[in-house]
Design an enzyme around this catalytic site. Structure first.
Site, PDB file in Angstrom:
ATOM      1  N   ASN A 282       0.870  -1.179   0.000  1.00 40.76           N
ATOM      2  CA  ASN A 282       0.000   0.000   0.000  1.00 40.76           C
ATOM      3  C   ASN A 282       0.905   1.227   0.000  1.00 40.76           C
ATOM      4  OD1 ASN A 282      -1.667   2.120   0.725  1.00 40.76           O
ATOM      5  ND2 ASN A 282      -2.680   1.032   2.398  1.00 40.76           N
TER       6      ASN A 282
ATOM      7  N   ARG B  97      -2.649  -1.952  -3.324  1.00 43.87           N
ATOM      8  CA  ARG B  97      -3.633  -0.875  -3.300  1.00 43.87           C
ATOM      9  C   ARG B  97      -3.308   0.073  -4.461  1.00 43.87           C
ATOM     10  NH1 ARG B  97      -3.416   4.518   0.160  1.00 43.87           N
ATOM     11  NH2 ARG B  97      -5.451   5.358  -0.349  1.00 43.87           N
TER      12      ARG B  97
ATOM     13  N   HIS C  70     -10.777   5.997  -0.401  1.00 46.56           N
ATOM     14  CA  HIS C  70     -10.938   5.197   0.838  1.00 46.56           C
ATOM     15  C   HIS C  70     -11.973   4.085   0.629  1.00 46.56           C
ATOM     16  CE1 HIS C  70      -9.864   9.044   3.344  1.00 46.56           C
ATOM     17  NE2 HIS C  70      -8.782   8.304   3.158  1.00 46.56           N
TER      18      HIS C  70
ATOM     19  N   ARG D 137      -6.271  19.179   4.579  1.00 45.78           N
ATOM     20  CA  ARG D 137      -7.006  19.496   3.338  1.00 45.78           C
ATOM     21  C   ARG D 137      -8.289  20.242   3.663  1.00 45.78           C
ATOM     22  NH1 ARG D 137      -7.077  13.513   1.072  1.00 45.78           N
ATOM     23  NH2 ARG D 137      -5.326  12.990   2.400  1.00 45.78           N
TER      24      ARG D 137
ATOM     25  N   MET E 279      -5.480  15.515  15.882  1.00 48.42           N
ATOM     26  CA  MET E 279      -6.633  15.828  16.722  1.00 48.42           C
ATOM     27  C   MET E 279      -6.294  15.760  18.214  1.00 48.42           C
ATOM     28  SD  MET E 279      -9.513  17.024  16.333  1.00 48.42           S
ATOM     29  CE  MET E 279     -10.680  16.812  15.030  1.00 48.42           C
TER      30      MET E 279
ATOM     31  N   GLY F  86      -8.375   6.733  12.238  1.00 47.21           N
ATOM     32  CA  GLY F  86      -7.707   7.285  13.428  1.00 47.21           C
ATOM     33  C   GLY F  86      -8.615   8.070  14.358  1.00 47.21           C
TER      34      GLY F  86
ATOM     35  N   GLU G  44      -7.616  -2.025   6.088  1.00 46.70           N
ATOM     36  CA  GLU G  44      -7.517  -1.985   4.626  1.00 46.70           C
ATOM     37  C   GLU G  44      -6.659  -3.117   4.091  1.00 46.70           C
ATOM     38  OE1 GLU G  44      -6.743   2.432   4.787  1.00 46.70           O
ATOM     39  OE2 GLU G  44      -7.725   2.328   2.838  1.00 46.70           O
TER      40      GLU G  44
HETATM   41  P1  AMP Z   1      -5.256   7.755  10.135  1.00 47.88           P
HETATM   42  O1  AMP Z   1      -5.046   8.640   8.938  1.00 47.88           O
HETATM   43  O2  AMP Z   1      -6.469   6.896  10.037  1.00 47.88           O
HETATM   44  O3  AMP Z   1      -4.020   6.993  10.547  1.00 47.88           O
HETATM   45  O4  AMP Z   1      -5.572   8.755  11.353  1.00 47.88           O
HETATM   46  C1  AMP Z   1      -4.584   9.626  11.856  1.00 47.88           C
HETATM   47  C2  AMP Z   1      -5.227  10.673  12.726  1.00 47.88           C
HETATM   48  O5  AMP Z   1      -6.034  10.061  13.752  1.00 47.88           O
HETATM   49  C3  AMP Z   1      -4.219  11.506  13.503  1.00 47.88           C
HETATM   50  O6  AMP Z   1      -3.751  12.588  12.735  1.00 47.88           O
HETATM   51  C4  AMP Z   1      -5.019  11.978  14.686  1.00 47.88           C
HETATM   52  O7  AMP Z   1      -5.651  13.207  14.335  1.00 47.88           O
HETATM   53  C5  AMP Z   1      -6.097  10.936  14.860  1.00 47.88           C
HETATM   54  N1  AMP Z   1      -5.919  10.169  16.099  1.00 47.88           N
HETATM   55  C6  AMP Z   1      -5.164   9.081  16.314  1.00 47.88           C
HETATM   56  N2  AMP Z   1      -5.274   8.657  17.610  1.00 47.88           N
HETATM   57  C7  AMP Z   1      -6.133   9.517  18.208  1.00 47.88           C
HETATM   58  C8  AMP Z   1      -6.673   9.638  19.532  1.00 47.88           C
HETATM   59  N3  AMP Z   1      -6.343   8.783  20.513  1.00 47.88           N
HETATM   60  N4  AMP Z   1      -7.517  10.667  19.770  1.00 47.88           N
HETATM   61  C9  AMP Z   1      -7.856  11.530  18.814  1.00 47.88           C
HETATM   62  N5  AMP Z   1      -7.400  11.454  17.535  1.00 47.88           N
HETATM   63  C10 AMP Z   1      -6.551  10.478  17.249  1.00 47.88           C
END
Ligand code: AMP
Length: 401
Positions: free
Chosen positions: A7, A95, A184, A245, A287, A334, A388
């Site tokens: 991926n 992917r 996605h 974004r 976040m 996330g 994924e």
């Molecule tokens: P992903 O792109 O699915 O890997 O998600 C990444 C994003 O998930 C990070 O930039 C965070 O903003 C958010 N994230 C990950 N862990 C947490 C958490 N425990 N609480 C709040 N946001 C989180």
């Protein structure tokens, strides 16, 4: 049956080796900062008896080709690997972000498929070229091993024309294939299928709104198991507000900015993709940091969360209007899996739509799939960790069968 899943992102490469006999993950890894002076590779191996459980490397990865060679060396290495040689791999699942209008379904890769992926590069200039390098190197290193392409756009192919067409001159669609594709898709499809199983319904019976909320965010309206609309568009820039974004903005902002600030297309692209969203409002895009700052009184951080939640609520309303009676909202990725505050705030005030969350059930990060709605909520609220890589491995297997 051992399946290697690749991926590749624009500057990263995620990989996983799965044993589909028992569905176990044998190794999983991530190469980051490809193309920068120093890159980072981290790999986790299961089971770890006679080999290193964790492999870490800080070294330059000049391009995806170099990264792929290192990854294959590590996965097959005596101390660092989980298989004795590349010959143990039965199939490879890739992917591929953009299938365009020529590649609708997961497919066995041959020269014709490679040519079609290349033809679609103009629609996804950051991702498809990286995906192609992964395919090219894998075809060299694993010659004779079947390779399957699984497209991010695939789940969204069921959208009707009224949802995927843009109200711009029709000739632009005919000439350049400008339309909504959505992204996605592997994640939306995976959680939609899991949701149906959790609700005890057939996959083609459920009406859902799926929310993939990570650094990139997208939502999908699912009617009778099929995607009928999604928030990302021709590119992954559209839709709900994201980490860096913008999501949806008035398109006239672009010529306005070009005129007022003398910016060129590249600069605009950089602003909207890398300096907007949560980061544009409060300077942060993770976040966790934003919540911490907001709780410490940072008003811009608080505004960023308010805007993020509001943009998601609006999409729930829009999709509720087109899915028919809604079975469930499904949170993933996330933020969707880990952020109970965002989940609670997205659902707050939607009780008149039959959406009511239970604060205790919702509390905390969710590592496994769970229902968090209140008793009596007409619509289920599910948190389902996305996977994924497993979805790509399963799609690979079904193409081979
Ligand atoms: P992903 O792109 O699915 O890997 O998600 C990444 C994003 O998930 C990070 O930039 C965070 O903003 C958010 N994230 C990950 N862990 C947490 C958490 N425990 N609480 C709040 N946001 C989180």
């Amino acid at each position: 049956m051992k399946i290697f899943v690749i991926n590749s992102g624009s500057s990263s490469l995620k990989y996983q080796l799965l044993d589909m006999e028992n569905g176990s993950v044998m190794a999983t890894g991530l190469v980051e900062r490809i193309g920068e002076t120093v890159g980072k590779l981290s790999q986790k191996n299961w089971p770890g008896e006679s080999r290193q459980a964790e492999v870490e490397r800080e070294m330059p990865f000049p391009d995806h080709r170099a990264a792929m060679h290192t990854v294959v060396d590590l996965v097959t290495g005596t101390d660092t690997g989980v298989i004795a040689s590349a010959a143990e791999i039965d199939a490879i699942g890739h992917r591929v972000v953009q299938g365009g209008e020529t590649l609708f379904k997961s497919t066995l890769i041959d020269d014709d498929v490679v040519a079609k992926i290349r033809d679609n590069c103009h629609l996804s200039p950051l991702h498809n070229p990286a995906n192609l390098v992964g395919i090219e190197v894998a075809r060299e290193l694993f010659s004779g091993v079947p390779q399957v392409a699984v497209f991010d756009t695939e789940f969204h192919q069921t959208m009707p024309a009224e949802a995927f067409m843009y109200p711009i001159p029709y000739e632009l669609y005919e000439e350049l294939r400008i339309r909504r594709y959505g992204f996605h898709g592997t994640s939306h499809r995976y959680v939609a299928q899991q949701a149906a199983a959790m609700l005890g319904k057939a996959a083609d019976e459920v009406n859902l709104v799926t929310l993939h909320l990570g650094n990139g965010c997208s939502m999908a309206a699912v009617r009778k198991g099929k995607c009928i609309d999604t928030s990302m568009g021709l590119t992954p820039l559209a839709g709900v507000m994201m980490g860096t974004r913008s999501g949806d903005i008035d398109p006239a902002i672009i010529p306005f900015l070009m005129k007022e600030k003398g910016l060129d297309m590249g600069q605009i692209d950089d602003i909207l993709n890398k300096k907007s969203g949560l980061k544009g409002i409060c300077g942060m895009n993770d976040m966790r940091d934003i919540h911490a700052a907001a709780h410490d009184g940072d008003t811009k951080a608080a505004l960023a969360v308010d805007m993020f939640v509001y943009s998601i609520k609006k999409y729930i309303g829009a999709y509720y209007a087109v899915t028919g009676p809604l079975d469930a909202l499904v949170f993933t990725a996330g933020i969707g899996e880990n952020d109970d505050e965002v989940r609670a705030r997205v659902c707050a005030g939607l009780e008149h739509l039959g959406i009511s969350i239970d604060p205790q059930r919702n509390a905390g990060r969710k590592k496994t799939a769970i229902a968090v709605q209140a008793d009596g909520s007409k619509v289920a609220i599910l948190v389902i960790p996305t996977n994924e890589e497993l979805a790509i491995a399963k799609a690979t297997l079904s193409v081979l069968k």
